[in-house]
Design a protein around this motif. Structure first.
Motif, PDB file in Angstrom:
ATOM      1  N   GLU A 313       0.839  -1.204   0.000  1.00 25.31           N
ATOM      2  CA  GLU A 313       0.000   0.000   0.000  1.00 25.31           C
ATOM      3  C   GLU A 313       0.877   1.258   0.000  1.00 25.31           C
ATOM      4  OE1 GLU A 313      -2.885   0.300   3.249  1.00 25.31           O
ATOM      5  OE2 GLU A 313      -2.702   2.474   3.029  1.00 25.31           O
ATOM      6  N   ILE A 316       2.052   1.792  -3.446  1.00 30.88           N
ATOM      7  CA  ILE A 316       1.018   2.381  -4.309  1.00 30.88           C
ATOM      8  C   ILE A 316       0.930   3.882  -4.055  1.00 30.88           C
ATOM      9  CG2 ILE A 316      -1.428   2.397  -4.866  1.00 30.88           C
ATOM     10  CD1 ILE A 316      -1.546  -0.501  -3.782  1.00 30.88           C
ATOM     11  N   ARG A 317       0.894   4.232  -2.763  1.00 29.70           N
ATOM     12  CA  ARG A 317       0.759   5.646  -2.416  1.00 29.70           C
ATOM     13  C   ARG A 317       1.948   6.451  -2.945  1.00 29.70           C
ATOM     14  NH1 ARG A 317      -3.168   6.893   1.403  1.00 29.70           N
ATOM     15  NH2 ARG A 317      -4.215   5.099   2.313  1.00 29.70           N
ATOM     16  N   LYS A 318       3.138   5.833  -2.864  1.00 28.59           N
ATOM     17  CA  LYS A 318       4.319   6.537  -3.375  1.00 28.59           C
ATOM     18  C   LYS A 318       4.238   6.690  -4.884  1.00 28.59           C
ATOM     19  CE  LYS A 318       7.721   6.535   0.022  1.00 28.59           C
ATOM     20  NZ  LYS A 318       9.153   6.543   0.274  1.00 28.59           N
ATOM     21  N   ALA A 319       3.752   5.628  -5.563  1.00 27.65           N
ATOM     22  CA  ALA A 319       3.625   5.697  -7.014  1.00 27.65           C
ATOM     23  C   ALA A 319       2.629   6.775  -7.416  1.00 27.65           C
ATOM     24  CB  ALA A 319       3.180   4.346  -7.566  1.00 27.65           C
TER      25      ALA A 319
END
Lengths: 404, 290
Positions: A313, A316-319
């Motif tokens: 997760e 994902i947030r970093k992406a």
């Protein structure tokens, strides 16, 4: 990034694992509650000691046998306190600041009333002056009189605890109890003093005229204490000097450093007892602080698990472009929320628990302990949460995304 | 691949010639002599190497330009380096050597903070495994990149709803990932990728986990986005998916072995263009009957 957004993310994260979050909070809760409650118990016992000592009367002095602190303790030179000593102290020319004197002998025996047998905490033989000096008020009946003392009448005034134990709800006044085989007529019941220290109950007492108790139990050789009342609270120091002067005379002592008796006033009793309860409080506080620390380590542990579990997760947030600070903020907020909620509930439980008697002591909550433990718990959340949060924030997005 | 003709090794001609019109699109991606190696010493593996340098024999790296509005499919078997290329293009990974300019910005010189900004503003990701944030409603998913960009709540909601309706999921805004089918999840991911209006969409096997019907839906959305001018880079190993692209790159062992243009940079992508022509023809037919 808006503050509320971070709070919402954090609450969402906590809600995702309700049982886990609740158990982690429980750790902090127990820590905070025990700090508040144990310090309150310590404080409560010290307050109780203070009350019981001040209830003795503020201008009373206690003379007891034995060498004073630091003095020599040679058995050969030790003379016991006697009724004669008390009479010498009662001389208004030698000791003008002394208002009244009450020699006290104490013993213990089993009291029997009907088919009830009970051993009171203590049986005291003394003069009527004792009641005023020791700040004992009568609730029912009356004190015994000087006449009772002169005639060695077998009468007694009993404390409220003793009255309840022996007579339950009956009126004890006028009844006869048997103390160690000697019949005593109860003439009065004392008011409840309370302020139990957990060691002795001041209301569990039988008080009878001095010669009666001497005759029945202790013999006439010596008394255990002499209770002296100074004329006022301001003259206790002079009265103390006068007592020393008079008793050095009657005991034929010349060296004021080698006394075979000691005079204690409320202040010295208070400091002695207070230092004991202080130690007690500090020990309890230390135990509680350790449990708070353990709660904090629980937060680190669970946050590390959470970070590992949510590595993907985080990726994902970093992406999606979450800056490092936001990830850091999210996990730090989560751990701080855990500690804030846990500490808040802990304060509630601690304050609630303080309404109950703990091992005979009424806890008295220290306001600074509530604030302090809450603040420390929150700081622990921040401190112990920073390691896992930092780990989450420094993950490389590609590693985090590939994490299974 | 070569049978389609006009295959070209990268590195020799950075910009594929444009076949239509006088408009010369500006490249949104420029990579120069890019290499990516894992391991050290003898154990070094070059995931991206490009052709060997004729003089030194060392990997010269991959060079590539992608124009604005283009739709590029990167094909190759597993281990060919296509995922590595995708990660570097998405600023998720850093190359071992070489330069990467995204929308004119040299990404190599950016720090962590700036990289997260670039990922947020310039790139929209679509992953094979959807990669939705668990336990979060579709609307909140799509709002997420906007939240990181600091867009205000009301504006965020408006734009997220618009993006969701674009992928045909406005009725499912309140659903969480576990309440959506695979195709719907991927459409949420597409909405999330396009909501920030990024310079390019990066899709890593977006249809790899989908059935043929959902695949068609998702590709249709991507075709539509490209038709409106969005640059798309899509990684796949399926020819049917690659058919949708205007340009197809094939990677083998970290080298671009073929670069085929299937349609003009400007205009709808080939499959959509064919459909439009078909529809237009049908329309004429119907019109003719009346």
């Amino acid at each position: 990034m808006i503050f509320w957004q971070i709070i919402r993310f954090a609450l969402g994260g906590l809600a995702a694992n309700k049982v886990r979050s609740a158990l982690t909070m429980l750790g902090v809760l127990i820590g905070v509650a025990s700090v508040i409650l144990l310090l309150a118990v310590g404080n409560g016992s010290s307050v109780a000691v203070k009350n019981s000592i001040t209830s003795l009367g503020t201008n009373s002095l206690t003379v007891s046998s034995g060498a004073s602190f630091g003095g020599s303790r040679s058995a050969a030179t030790t003379k016991k306190l006697t009724v004669a000593d008390a009479k010498a102290l009662a001389d208004p020319t030698a000791a003008p600041d002394i208002k009244s004197v009450a020699p006290v002998v104490s013993t213990s025996a089993t009291a029997i009333y009907g088919d009830i047998s009970y051993t009171p905490g203590s049986i005291l033989g003394t003069y009527p002056a004792y009641f005023e000096t020791a700040n004992e008020k009568i609730a029912k009946g009356d004190y015994f009189s000087a006449d009772d003392v002169l005639n060695s009448r077998k009468v007694a005034v009993i404390g409220s605890t003793t009255a309840t134990q022996l007579f339950n709800t009956d009126d004890p006044v006028g009844k006869t109890i048997s103390l160690g085989g000697t019949p005593f007529t109860v003439v009065g019941v004392l008011q409840t003093k309370g302020g139990s220290t957990g060691f002795s109950d001041p209301d569990d007492v039988v008080i009878a005229p001095l010669p009666t108790v001497q005759n029945a139990f202790t013999g006439f050789s010596s008394v255990s204490q002499i209770l002296v009342q100074a004329t006022s609270a301001d003259t206790t120091t002079q009265a103390q000097a006068e007592i020393t002067q008079v008793l050095m005379g009657t005991h034929s002592l010349t060296d004021p450093t080698k006394l075979d008796f000691r005079v204690s006033n409320q202040a010295s009793l208070l400091t002695a007892r207070e230092s004991t309860t202080q130690t007690f409080t500090v020990l309890l506080g230390a135990v509680a602080a350790i449990s708070l620390l353990v709660g904090g380590i629980g937060i680190t542990n669970i946050m590390l698990v959470t970070v590992t579990e949510r590595t993907r997760e985080i990726g994902i947030r970093k992406a999606l472009g979450a800056p490092k600070a936001v990830i850091l903020g999210q996990f730090l907020t989560e751990s701080t929320l855990l500690s804030v909620l846990g500490a808040g509930l802990g304060v509630g439980v601690g304050l609630f628990g303080a309404h109950f008697k703990v091992v005979g002591i009424v806890p008295v909550v220290i306001p600074s302990s509530v604030l302090g433990s809450f603040a420390i718990a929150v700081a622990i959340g921040l401190f112990f949460g920073s390691y896992p949060a930092n780990r989450a924030a420094s993950l490389r997005p590609i590693d985090a995304l590939r994490h299974e | 691949m070569a049978r389609r003709g006009r295959a070209r090794h990268s590195g020799t001609a950075p910009t594929p010639e444009t076949e239509t019109g006088p408009a010369t699109p500006t490249p949104v991606i420029q990579i120069r002599r890019l290499t990516k190696a894992y391991g050290h010493g003898d154990a070094t593996v070059h995931a991206l190497r490009g052709p060997d340098d004729p003089e030194t024999g060392l990997p010269a790296g991959v060079s590539l330009d992608i124009d604005e509005g283009d739709f590029v499919a990167v094909m190759g078997s597993s281990g060919s380096g296509k995922s590595t290329l995708m990660n570097i293009l998405g600023c998720l990974d850093v190359p071992t050597a070489g330069r990467y300019l995204l929308d004119g910005i040299d990404v190599g010189h950016l720090d962590e903070q700036q990289l997260s900004l670039v990922r947020n503003r310039k790139i929209g990701f679509i992953f094979q495994s959807f990669n939705l944030v668990p336990r979060t409603s579709a609307l909140a998913q799509v709002e997420l990149p906007l939240a990181y960009a600091g867009v205000r709540a009301a504006e965020r909601r408006k734009r997220a709803l618009a993006a969701l309706s674009l992928v045909g999921l406005s009725q499912r805004a309140g659903h969480k990932p576990n309440e959506l089918s695979g195709g719907q999840q991927q459409r949420v991911a597409v909405a999330r990728a396009l909501v920030t209006a990024p310079a390019m969409l990066l899709a890593d096997e977006p249809t790899g986990n989908l059935d043929s019907h959902s695949t068609e839906e998702v590709l249709q959305i991507i075709d539509g986005l490209n038709a409106t001018g969005r640059t798309v880079v899509l990684i796949t190993h399926e020819d049917e998916v690659a058919m949708h692209a205007k340009r197809v790159l094939r990677l083998v062992d970290g080298k671009v072995i073929s670069d085929v243009r299937q349609g003009p940079v400007v205009g709808p992508p080939p499959v959509l263009a064919a459909q439009l022509r078909q529809r237009a023809a049908n329309g004429e037919l119907i019109g003719g009957r009346q």
